[in-house]
Design a protein around this motif. Structure first.
Motif, PDB file in Angstrom:
ATOM      1  N   TYR A 258      35.414  45.353  45.848  1.00 18.26           N
ATOM      2  CA  TYR A 258      35.289  43.899  45.831  1.00 18.26           C
ATOM      3  C   TYR A 258      34.112  43.560  44.932  1.00 18.26           C
ATOM      4  CZ  TYR A 258      34.776  39.040  47.093  1.00 18.26           C
ATOM      5  OH  TYR A 258      34.701  37.676  47.010  1.00 18.26           O
ATOM      6  N   PRO A 259      34.247  42.569  44.025  1.00 23.11           N
ATOM      7  CA  PRO A 259      35.352  41.619  43.840  1.00 23.11           C
ATOM      8  C   PRO A 259      36.624  42.284  43.302  1.00 23.11           C
ATOM      9  CG  PRO A 259      33.316  40.790  42.855  1.00 23.11           C
ATOM     10  CD  PRO A 259      33.099  42.235  43.161  1.00 23.11           C
ATOM     11  N   SER A 260      37.743  41.593  43.543  1.00 28.67           N
ATOM     12  CA  SER A 260      39.031  42.074  43.101  1.00 28.67           C
ATOM     13  C   SER A 260      39.701  41.006  42.237  1.00 28.67           C
ATOM     14  CB  SER A 260      39.898  42.418  44.314  1.00 28.67           C
ATOM     15  OG  SER A 260      41.100  43.029  43.936  1.00 28.67           O
ATOM     16  N   PHE A 261      41.023  41.087  42.071  1.00 27.22           N
ATOM     17  CA  PHE A 261      41.745  40.104  41.265  1.00 27.22           C
ATOM     18  C   PHE A 261      43.185  40.016  41.728  1.00 27.22           C
ATOM     19  CE2 PHE A 261      43.316  43.908  39.411  1.00 27.22           C
ATOM     20  CZ  PHE A 261      44.466  43.602  38.692  1.00 27.22           C
ATOM     21  N   ASP A 262      43.860  38.953  41.308  1.00 27.77           N
ATOM     22  CA  ASP A 262      45.271  38.751  41.624  1.00 27.77           C
ATOM     23  C   ASP A 262      46.101  39.141  40.407  1.00 27.77           C
ATOM     24  OD1 ASP A 262      47.814  37.919  42.265  1.00 27.77           O
ATOM     25  OD2 ASP A 262      47.214  35.946  43.007  1.00 27.77           O
ATOM     26  N   PRO A 263      46.907  40.215  40.477  1.00 28.76           N
ATOM     27  CA  PRO A 263      47.699  40.640  39.320  1.00 28.76           C
ATOM     28  C   PRO A 263      48.780  39.648  38.920  1.00 28.76           C
ATOM     29  CG  PRO A 263      48.298  41.905  41.267  1.00 28.76           C
ATOM     30  CD  PRO A 263      47.094  41.098  41.633  1.00 28.76           C
ATOM     31  N   ASN A 264      49.057  38.658  39.776  1.00 27.75           N
ATOM     32  CA  ASN A 264      49.989  37.603  39.395  1.00 27.75           C
ATOM     33  C   ASN A 264      49.347  36.601  38.437  1.00 27.75           C
ATOM     34  OD1 ASN A 264      52.289  38.326  41.154  1.00 27.75           O
ATOM     35  ND2 ASN A 264      50.855  37.867  42.807  1.00 27.75           N
ATOM     36  N   ASP A 265      48.016  36.669  38.327  1.00 25.02           N
ATOM     37  CA  ASP A 265      47.279  35.753  37.448  1.00 25.02           C
ATOM     38  C   ASP A 265      46.188  36.538  36.723  1.00 25.02           C
ATOM     39  OD1 ASP A 265      46.250  33.499  36.193  1.00 25.02           O
ATOM     40  OD2 ASP A 265      44.987  32.949  37.909  1.00 25.02           O
ATOM     41  N   ARG A 267      45.284  36.590  33.594  1.00 24.71           N
ATOM     42  CA  ARG A 267      44.468  35.835  32.638  1.00 24.71           C
ATOM     43  C   ARG A 267      43.302  35.130  33.301  1.00 24.71           C
ATOM     44  NH1 ARG A 267      48.808  32.918  28.503  1.00 24.71           N
ATOM     45  NH2 ARG A 267      49.735  34.848  27.673  1.00 24.71           N
ATOM     46  N   GLY A 268      43.454  34.778  34.553  1.00 23.94           N
ATOM     47  CA  GLY A 268      42.391  34.067  35.247  1.00 23.94           C
ATOM     48  C   GLY A 268      41.385  34.984  35.913  1.00 23.94           C
ATOM     49  N   SER A 269      41.438  36.284  35.612  1.00 26.10           N
ATOM     50  CA  SER A 269      40.555  37.237  36.273  1.00 26.10           C
ATOM     51  C   SER A 269      39.498  37.777  35.323  1.00 26.10           C
ATOM     52  CB  SER A 269      41.370  38.405  36.846  1.00 26.10           C
ATOM     53  OG  SER A 269      41.974  39.150  35.796  1.00 26.10           O
ATOM     54  N   PRO A 271      37.743  40.926  33.657  1.00 29.92           N
ATOM     55  CA  PRO A 271      38.127  42.312  33.364  1.00 29.92           C
ATOM     56  C   PRO A 271      37.386  43.340  34.218  1.00 29.92           C
ATOM     57  CG  PRO A 271      37.882  41.085  31.328  1.00 29.92           C
ATOM     58  CD  PRO A 271      37.412  40.180  32.434  1.00 29.92           C
ATOM     59  N   GLU A 272      36.128  43.062  34.567  1.00 32.75           N
ATOM     60  CA  GLU A 272      35.365  43.994  35.391  1.00 32.75           C
ATOM     61  C   GLU A 272      35.967  44.134  36.782  1.00 32.75           C
ATOM     62  OE1 GLU A 272      32.568  46.021  34.958  1.00 32.75           O
ATOM     63  OE2 GLU A 272      33.098  45.704  32.865  1.00 32.75           O
ATOM     64  N   ASP A 273      36.583  43.074  37.279  1.00 26.00           N
ATOM     65  CA  ASP A 273      37.146  43.088  38.629  1.00 26.00           C
ATOM     66  C   ASP A 273      38.476  43.826  38.693  1.00 26.00           C
ATOM     67  OD1 ASP A 273      34.964  41.558  39.282  1.00 26.00           O
ATOM     68  OD2 ASP A 273      36.053  39.657  39.264  1.00 26.00           O
ATOM     69  N   ARG A 274      39.050  44.143  37.536  1.00 21.41           N
ATOM     70  CA  ARG A 274      40.344  44.833  37.520  1.00 21.41           C
ATOM     71  C   ARG A 274      40.192  46.346  37.654  1.00 21.41           C
ATOM     72  NH1 ARG A 274      42.190  42.034  31.939  1.00 21.41           N
ATOM     73  NH2 ARG A 274      41.718  39.864  32.504  1.00 21.41           N
ATOM     74  N   LYS A 275      38.978  46.857  37.532  1.00 24.95           N
ATOM     75  CA  LYS A 275      38.749  48.301  37.566  1.00 24.95           C
ATOM     76  C   LYS A 275      38.612  48.792  39.005  1.00 24.95           C
ATOM     77  CE  LYS A 275      35.016  48.270  35.131  1.00 24.95           C
ATOM     78  NZ  LYS A 275      33.843  48.725  34.349  1.00 24.95           N
TER      79      LYS A 275
END
Length: 657
Positions: A258-265, A267-269, A271-275
């Motif tokens: 955490y933090p995380s992201f929503d893979p449905n969106d 573009r709104g995330s 990049p660091e939170d996707r790892k």
């Protein structure tokens, strides 16, 4: 025939022969030498094709709950060169599908002469699809769109796909070939004016898309993310990580940052939170690493739990540097190996390492796979940081012994502690459920066969029993008291590691806790770390310990270990006392229960199976909401039952006071 006529005949014959040879040479060149190039050029003049991938394989958790699915959408395209029938067709299209702007479509097709997408992955009704199909020169193709129904849940592991359904991160990227299968090739023929005269789809069925079944438990994953998020926000930390592994199989039950992201969106995330930092960003583990120093000493018979070391009253000089205890007020003198773990003594751990020597210590560390990738199915997994030198300076050995000067990932710590919890066997961690009855993806290609072997013995059973005993004392009487769970023995270790900043120095702390329940049938290990907590303390026991406790309580309840505990006559607890304590948990707000026909019984504190059985026995209409044990009921216990009575029960996870 005179000589002149004869020469003329020879000349004409020779000319015919030369001409024939010329034609033959040209035919040879066209049909053999230039054939491939000419076929390509010919096809380019009257054949067109475009590749569209078919329905992508789904991703499920260990219980078959969907984590990544497909929904039917439609993509629309045109051939602008066929626009000689005027632009009215695009006006009709924009009226059928309001999302497609007439002006934007016209602007697009004026710049293109060949195949042009007008809309991608549109969600249309059946009527809209049928109307579009009737438009001359407009083509529509069904296209599956990737959807993640649980949004942020496990998103860093699953990853996401691009517009063309190609995996771009996580498992979607790593197993893209297996998930996407063979593509659909759309082919059409054009006439001499570029107008399509034949259109067809072709599907190769030689390699269908595969589904993936993960080892993840969706419910445990959800709770892990919940408790981690609460801790990061409560302590105003930069980020945090948590992981759960089945110690006997190496299966990852939950893993998250955490933090995380929503893979449905996407573009709104950020990049660091996707790892998935838990597997790809190493950190200094701090005192949780001391268990491996002690374990190596026990295994190599350098020390025993009762062996004592003089702890220099909290300060020890090594290579012109002072090694100090984390708590400056600690003035340990003679201290046993068990108490070195219990009270997390840096000086004591250093003394053990000095007796052990680096070569033997290094062998244990390498057998636990530190400094190597574990082989978990995560793109970009880190090896961590550990020296390959045959020997190191006394100061480096001291630092490594208590978790500085070495960097590890959360996954490496999970697998290493699982080797202690399961009796000494290191098992390669995995996210892929390899059930023989389930179709799974192919195994990873190991970079090094020895490095990625599935399992090997590191510690003897005697060593792990001693370590478990010492780690249990660390929770019951040492630094890990915040992780205690009533009725269960918890083995664990806290860490308050100095945090490496971008300049190579230390700034802030990483609070950590690693532990596992002892008196259960199936042991699981939980690793928690909170990076750079700024409020509410920074010690591992106080910051990361409660996350472990909350998550472990949930898993123990989910696995019904609290019920099984009373069934074991060989446990170390007073059986009668345990049964009484279980009743206190289950019979919340009530000391007695009665099942009287025609009267609503007291359901408080009971699980769903028990309440359902009672409802069947008393012929009650019941409505269940939530999961866990009953926290509220309506109507209240003792209310007379009528024909219209519906007993509404709300369930929540249990709490232990």
């Amino acid at each position: 025939m005179n000589r002149v006529e004869k020469n003329r005949i020879i000349f004409v014959f020779t000319c015919f022969c030369l001409f024939f040879l010329l034609v033959l040479g040209k035919a040879f060149k066209v049909q053999l030498i230039d054939s491939s190039d000419l076929i390509v050029r010919a096809n380019s003049q009257f054949l067109r094709e475009v590749t569209v991938y078919p329905k992508r394989g789904n991703i499920y958790d260990r219980m078959g709950h969907p984590l990544a699915l497909n929904v039917q959408t439609y993509s629309i395209f045109a051939i602008p060169k066929t626009a000689d029938y005027k632009l009215d067709i695009y006006k009709k299209l924009s009226k059928i599908i309001p999302e497609l702007s007439y002006k934007e479509m016209v602007s697009t097709i004026k710049k293109r002469k060949r195949f042009t997408w007008l809309g991608r992955k549109l969600r249309l009704t059946k009527d809209q699809v049928e109307e579009v199909k009737e438009l001359r020169g407009i083509f529509i193709e069904g296209t599956p769109e990737r959807v993640y129904p649980n949004h942020e849940l496990l998103s860093q592991v699953i990853g996401f796909v691009g517009l063309d359904n190609k995996g771009l991160s996580g498992l979607e990227y790593m197993f893209d070939k297996e998930l996407k299968g063979n593509p659909v090739t759309l082919k059409y023929t054009i006439d001499n004016k570029g107008r399509p005269i034949k259109f067809e789809s072709h599907q190769s069925v030689t390699a269908q898309a595969k589904d993936i079944n993960l080892t993840i438990d969706k419910d445990i994953q959800s709770m892990a993310e919940k408790y981690l998020k609460e801790a990061v926000l409560k302590h105003n930390a930069d980020k945090g990580g948590v992981g759960v592994i089945d110690a006997s199989t190496g299966e990852i039950l939950a893993i998250a940052n955490y933090p995380s992201f929503d893979p449905n969106d996407v573009r709104g995330s950020n990049p660091e939170d996707r790892k998935l930092s838990f597997a790809i960003e190493p950190f200094e583990p701090g005192s949780t690493f001391k268990a491996f120093t002690v374990g190596s000493a026990l295994e190599n018979k350098v020390a025993k739990l009762e062996s004592t070391y003089y702890a220099e009253q909290g300060r020890m000089r090594v290579d012109n540097h002072w090694i100090k205890e984390a708590e400056t007020h600690e003035k340990f003198e003679w201290i046993s190996v068990a108490d070195i773990l219990r009270f997390s003594s840096n000086v004591g751990t250093t003394k053990i390492a000095f007796d052990l020597k680096f070569p033997r210590f290094k062998q244990t560390i390498k057998e636990l796979n530190f400094g190597n990738k574990t082989g978990i199915e995560v793109p970009g997994e880190s090896r961590g940081i550990f020296t390959e030198a045959d020997n190191v300076t006394p100061l480096s050995l001291s630092n490594i012994s208590f978790g500085q000067g070495i960097a590890v990932t959360g996954v490496q710590m999970l697998a290493a502690y699982a080797a202690i919890a399961n009796g000494g066997t290191y098992i390669r961690p995995t996210l892929i459920k390899r059930d023989p009855n389930v179709v799974t993806v192919s195994e990873l290609e190991p970079e090094n066969e020895n490095q990625l072997q599935k399992r090997h013995t590191v510690f003897s059973k005697k060593t792990t029993d001693d370590l478990t005993k010492a780690l249990t004392a660390a929770v019951e009487k040492g630094t890990g008291k915040a992780a205690q769970i009533p009725h269960f023995q918890i083995a664990g270790k806290t860490a308050t590691a100095q945090r490496v900043d971008r300049n190579g120095g230390y700034k802030g702390y990483v609070a950590g806790f690693v532990g596992y329940p002892v008196n259960v049938d199936n042991r699981f290990v939980i690793v928690v770390y909170i990076d750079n907590p700024k409020t509410g303390g920074y010690y591992g026991g106080a910051v990361a310990g409660p996350v472990f406790k909350n998550l472990a309580e949930y898993i123990l309840y989910k696995n019904k270990d609290i019920s099984r505990l009373a069934e074991h006559e060989d446990n170390d607890y007073d059986l009668k006392k345990v049964k009484t304590n279980i009743d206190i948990v289950q019979v919340k707000e009530s000391s007695t229960r009665s099942l009287t026909p025609g009267i609503v019984p007291n359901m408080m504190g009971l699980d769903k199976i028990t309440t359902s059985n009672i409802g069947t026995k008393l012929n009650l209409q019941m409505l269940h909401k939530g999961m866990g044990v009953v926290s509220s009921q309506f109507p209240a216990a003792g209310t007379p039952v009528t024909e219209d009575t519906v007993v509404k029960l709300e369930y929540t996870p249990p709490t232990y006071e």
